[in-house]
Design a protein around this motif. Sequence first.
Motif, PDB file in Angstrom:
ATOM      1  N   CYS A  27       0.903  -1.363  -0.019  1.00 47.13           N
ATOM      2  CA  CYS A  27       0.144  -0.071   0.027  1.00 47.13           C
ATOM      3  C   CYS A  27       0.847   1.216  -0.144  1.00 47.13           C
ATOM      4  O   CYS A  27       0.626   2.271  -0.760  1.00 47.13           O
ATOM      5  N   LYS A  28       1.862   1.256   0.916  1.00 41.62           N
ATOM      6  CA  LYS A  28       2.713   2.684   0.918  1.00 41.62           C
ATOM      7  C   LYS A  28       3.670   2.847  -0.170  1.00 41.62           C
ATOM      8  O   LYS A  28       3.698   3.942  -0.359  1.00 41.62           O
ATOM      9  N   LYS A  29       3.873   1.418  -0.953  1.00 44.16           N
ATOM     10  CA  LYS A  29       4.875   1.719  -1.982  1.00 44.16           C
ATOM     11  C   LYS A  29       4.082   2.424  -3.200  1.00 44.16           C
ATOM     12  O   LYS A  29       4.557   3.031  -4.012  1.00 44.16           O
ATOM     13  N   GLU A  30       2.794   2.134  -3.152  1.00 47.86           N
ATOM     14  CA  GLU A  30       1.738   3.245  -4.055  1.00 47.86           C
ATOM     15  C   GLU A  30       1.777   4.408  -4.000  1.00 47.86           C
ATOM     16  O   GLU A  30       1.378   5.133  -5.128  1.00 47.86           O
ATOM     17  N   PHE A  31       2.013   4.855  -2.986  1.00 48.06           N
ATOM     18  CA  PHE A  31       1.857   6.484  -2.712  1.00 48.06           C
ATOM     19  C   PHE A  31       2.421   7.345  -3.782  1.00 48.06           C
ATOM     20  O   PHE A  31       1.884   8.253  -4.302  1.00 48.06           O
ATOM     21  N   THR A  32       3.773   7.001  -4.127  1.00 46.41           N
ATOM     22  CA  THR A  32       4.503   7.699  -4.920  1.00 46.41           C
ATOM     23  C   THR A  32       3.800   7.777  -6.339  1.00 46.41           C
ATOM     24  O   THR A  32       3.712   8.815  -7.338  1.00 46.41           O
ATOM     25  N   GLN A  33       3.647   6.704  -6.821  1.00 49.78           N
ATOM     26  CA  GLN A  33       2.835   6.294  -8.055  1.00 49.78           C
ATOM     27  C   GLN A  33       1.516   6.947  -8.255  1.00 49.78           C
ATOM     28  O   GLN A  33       1.224   7.717  -9.315  1.00 49.78           O
ATOM     29  N   LEU A  34       0.762   6.917  -7.073  1.00 49.72           N
ATOM     30  CA  LEU A  34      -0.641   7.574  -7.037  1.00 49.72           C
ATOM     31  C   LEU A  34      -0.473   9.130  -7.196  1.00 49.72           C
ATOM     32  O   LEU A  34      -1.169   9.883  -7.962  1.00 49.72           O
ATOM     33  N   GLU A  35       0.493   9.690  -6.392  1.00 51.00           N
ATOM     34  CA  GLU A  35       0.863  10.975  -6.628  1.00 51.00           C
ATOM     35  C   GLU A  35       1.338  11.394  -7.901  1.00 51.00           C
ATOM     36  O   GLU A  35       0.616  12.462  -8.288  1.00 51.00           O
ATOM     37  N   GLN A  36       2.044  10.838  -8.569  1.00 50.63           N
ATOM     38  CA  GLN A  36       2.362  10.996  -9.996  1.00 50.63           C
ATOM     39  C   GLN A  36       1.345  10.927 -10.898  1.00 50.63           C
ATOM     40  O   GLN A  36       1.123  11.826 -11.775  1.00 50.63           O
ATOM     41  N   ILE A  37       0.570   9.912 -10.788  1.00 49.36           N
ATOM     42  CA  ILE A  37      -0.744   9.700 -11.574  1.00 49.36           C
ATOM     43  C   ILE A  37      -1.546  11.101 -11.629  1.00 49.36           C
ATOM     44  O   ILE A  37      -2.176  11.623 -12.548  1.00 49.36           O
ATOM     45  N   ARG A  38      -1.751  11.363 -10.243  1.00 52.53           N
ATOM     46  CA  ARG A  38      -2.659  12.562  -9.776  1.00 52.53           C
ATOM     47  C   ARG A  38      -2.221  13.823 -10.441  1.00 52.53           C
ATOM     48  O   ARG A  38      -3.008  14.702 -11.269  1.00 52.53           O
ATOM     49  N   ASN A  39      -0.666  14.167 -10.446  1.00 58.61           N
ATOM     50  CA  ASN A  39      -0.111  15.264 -11.047  1.00 58.61           C
ATOM     51  C   ASN A  39      -0.507  15.238 -12.594  1.00 58.61           C
ATOM     52  O   ASN A  39      -0.563  16.256 -12.968  1.00 58.61           O
ATOM     53  N   HIS A  41      -3.093  13.949 -14.292  1.00 61.91           N
ATOM     54  CA  HIS A  41      -4.471  13.616 -14.412  1.00 61.91           C
ATOM     55  C   HIS A  41      -5.225  14.765 -13.385  1.00 61.91           C
ATOM     56  O   HIS A  41      -5.775  14.350 -12.419  1.00 61.91           O
ATOM     57  N   PRO A  42      -5.149  16.205 -13.702  1.00 64.16           N
ATOM     58  CA  PRO A  42      -6.009  16.889 -12.802  1.00 64.16           C
ATOM     59  C   PRO A  42      -7.186  16.676 -12.360  1.00 64.16           C
ATOM     60  O   PRO A  42      -7.627  17.389 -11.268  1.00 64.16           O
ATOM     61  N   ARG A  43      -7.943  16.085 -13.224  1.00 59.07           N
ATOM     62  CA  ARG A  43      -9.272  15.830 -12.910  1.00 59.07           C
ATOM     63  C   ARG A  43      -9.488  14.521 -12.188  1.00 59.07           C
ATOM     64  O   ARG A  43     -10.581  14.017 -11.562  1.00 59.07           O
ATOM     65  N   LEU A  44      -8.196  13.911 -11.431  1.00 59.91           N
ATOM     66  CA  LEU A  44      -8.394  12.857 -10.771  1.00 59.91           C
ATOM     67  C   LEU A  44      -8.319  13.335  -9.179  1.00 59.91           C
ATOM     68  O   LEU A  44      -7.223  14.142  -8.956  1.00 59.91           O
ATOM     69  N   LYS A  45      -9.272  12.838  -8.402  1.00 61.65           N
ATOM     70  CA  LYS A  45      -9.036  13.126  -7.006  1.00 61.65           C
ATOM     71  C   LYS A  45      -8.937  11.828  -6.252  1.00 61.65           C
ATOM     72  O   LYS A  45      -9.318  11.037  -6.679  1.00 61.65           O
ATOM     73  N   LEU A  46      -8.002  11.843  -5.174  1.00 61.33           N
ATOM     74  CA  LEU A  46      -7.785  10.817  -4.417  1.00 61.33           C
ATOM     75  C   LEU A  46      -8.519  10.749  -3.138  1.00 61.33           C
ATOM     76  O   LEU A  46      -8.412  12.137  -2.546  1.00 61.33           O
ATOM     77  N   ILE A  47      -8.833   9.751  -2.628  1.00 61.11           N
ATOM     78  CA  ILE A  47      -9.428   9.882  -1.206  1.00 61.11           C
ATOM     79  C   ILE A  47      -8.636   8.498  -0.633  1.00 61.11           C
ATOM     80  O   ILE A  47      -8.978   7.594  -1.136  1.00 61.11           O
ATOM     81  N   GLY A  48      -8.131   8.654   0.588  1.00 61.45           N
ATOM     82  CA  GLY A  48      -7.467   7.451   1.389  1.00 61.45           C
ATOM     83  C   GLY A  48      -8.170   7.103   2.436  1.00 61.45           C
ATOM     84  O   GLY A  48      -9.074   7.847   3.040  1.00 61.45           O
ATOM     85  N   ILE A  49      -8.542   5.806   2.472  1.00 58.16           N
ATOM     86  CA  ILE A  49      -9.247   5.131   3.585  1.00 58.16           C
ATOM     87  C   ILE A  49      -8.150   4.352   4.453  1.00 58.16           C
ATOM     88  O   ILE A  49      -7.643   3.271   3.959  1.00 58.16           O
ATOM     89  N   ASN A  50      -7.822   4.787   5.497  1.00 58.35           N
ATOM     90  CA  ASN A  50      -6.836   4.115   6.321  1.00 58.35           C
ATOM     91  C   ASN A  50      -7.439   3.021   7.198  1.00 58.35           C
ATOM     92  O   ASN A  50      -8.498   3.210   7.800  1.00 58.35           O
ATOM     93  N   CYS A  51      -6.945   1.787   7.107  1.00 62.31           N
ATOM     94  CA  CYS A  51      -7.542   0.604   7.637  1.00 62.31           C
ATOM     95  C   CYS A  51      -6.734   0.067   8.790  1.00 62.31           C
ATOM     96  O   CYS A  51      -6.813  -1.094   9.201  1.00 62.31           O
ATOM     97  N   ASP A  52      -5.999   0.953   9.468  1.00 60.43           N
ATOM     98  CA  ASP A  52      -5.562   0.595  10.833  1.00 60.43           C
ATOM     99  C   ASP A  52      -6.495   0.677  11.844  1.00 60.43           C
ATOM    100  O   ASP A  52      -7.278   1.341  11.933  1.00 60.43           O
ATOM    101  N   ASN A  53      -6.311  -0.265  12.865  1.00 61.68           N
ATOM    102  CA  ASN A  53      -7.158  -0.359  13.892  1.00 61.68           C
ATOM    103  C   ASN A  53      -6.999   0.852  14.727  1.00 61.68           C
ATOM    104  O   ASN A  53      -8.158   1.297  15.135  1.00 61.68           O
ATOM    105  N   ASP A  54      -6.112   1.593  14.906  1.00 65.63           N
ATOM    106  CA  ASP A  54      -5.942   2.670  16.134  1.00 65.63           C
ATOM    107  C   ASP A  54      -5.900   4.003  14.991  1.00 65.63           C
ATOM    108  O   ASP A  54      -5.102   4.013  14.182  1.00 65.63           O
ATOM    109  N   LEU A  55      -6.623   4.916  15.371  1.00 67.49           N
ATOM    110  CA  LEU A  55      -6.948   6.184  14.751  1.00 67.49           C
ATOM    111  C   LEU A  55      -5.426   6.878  15.019  1.00 67.49           C
ATOM    112  O   LEU A  55      -5.267   7.684  14.117  1.00 67.49           O
ATOM    113  N   GLN A  56      -4.948   6.933  16.087  1.00 64.76           N
ATOM    114  CA  GLN A  56      -3.516   7.571  16.175  1.00 64.76           C
ATOM    115  C   GLN A  56      -2.492   7.238  15.379  1.00 64.76           C
ATOM    116  O   GLN A  56      -1.889   7.925  14.726  1.00 64.76           O
TER     117      GLN A  56
END
Length: 122
Positions: A27-39, A41-56
């Motif tokens: 998941c974390k390795k994808e962040f850079t690739q997602l950021e590059q694709i978002r840059n 494609h300006p009409r692409l909006k990203l929303i992350g859903i973090n699935c860690d058990n602990d909010l902090q």
Amino acid sequence: GGETVDIADLGGNVVLVHYWADWCDICKKEFTQLEQIRNAHPRLKLIGINCDNDLQAARQAAEKAGLRWPQLHSTGGYNSGLAAEMGIVSLPSMILVDQAGKILSTTVTASTLERELNSISK
């Protein structure tokens, strides 16, 4: 941060919902690739859903990764909350939504996203 995120506010844009957790190295390795694709494609909006058990822990992971798109937390990890509502059973998972709010793909990956976006714009 406590703000509300409503996908309807992103109407007219393609939205990628990315389910991830700090314990998921892929998941974390994808962040850079997602950021590059978002840059690219300006009409692409990203929303992350973090699935860690602990909010902090989720907040710290998003901050450490330097994510520059809205992040939500799925209370209870991917076995409940925002992940369970959408049938997420493994991470990473992504959902691609078109400009009209229709789900285009639940099987898109960081490596296939560019191709999916190009097919939308044709």
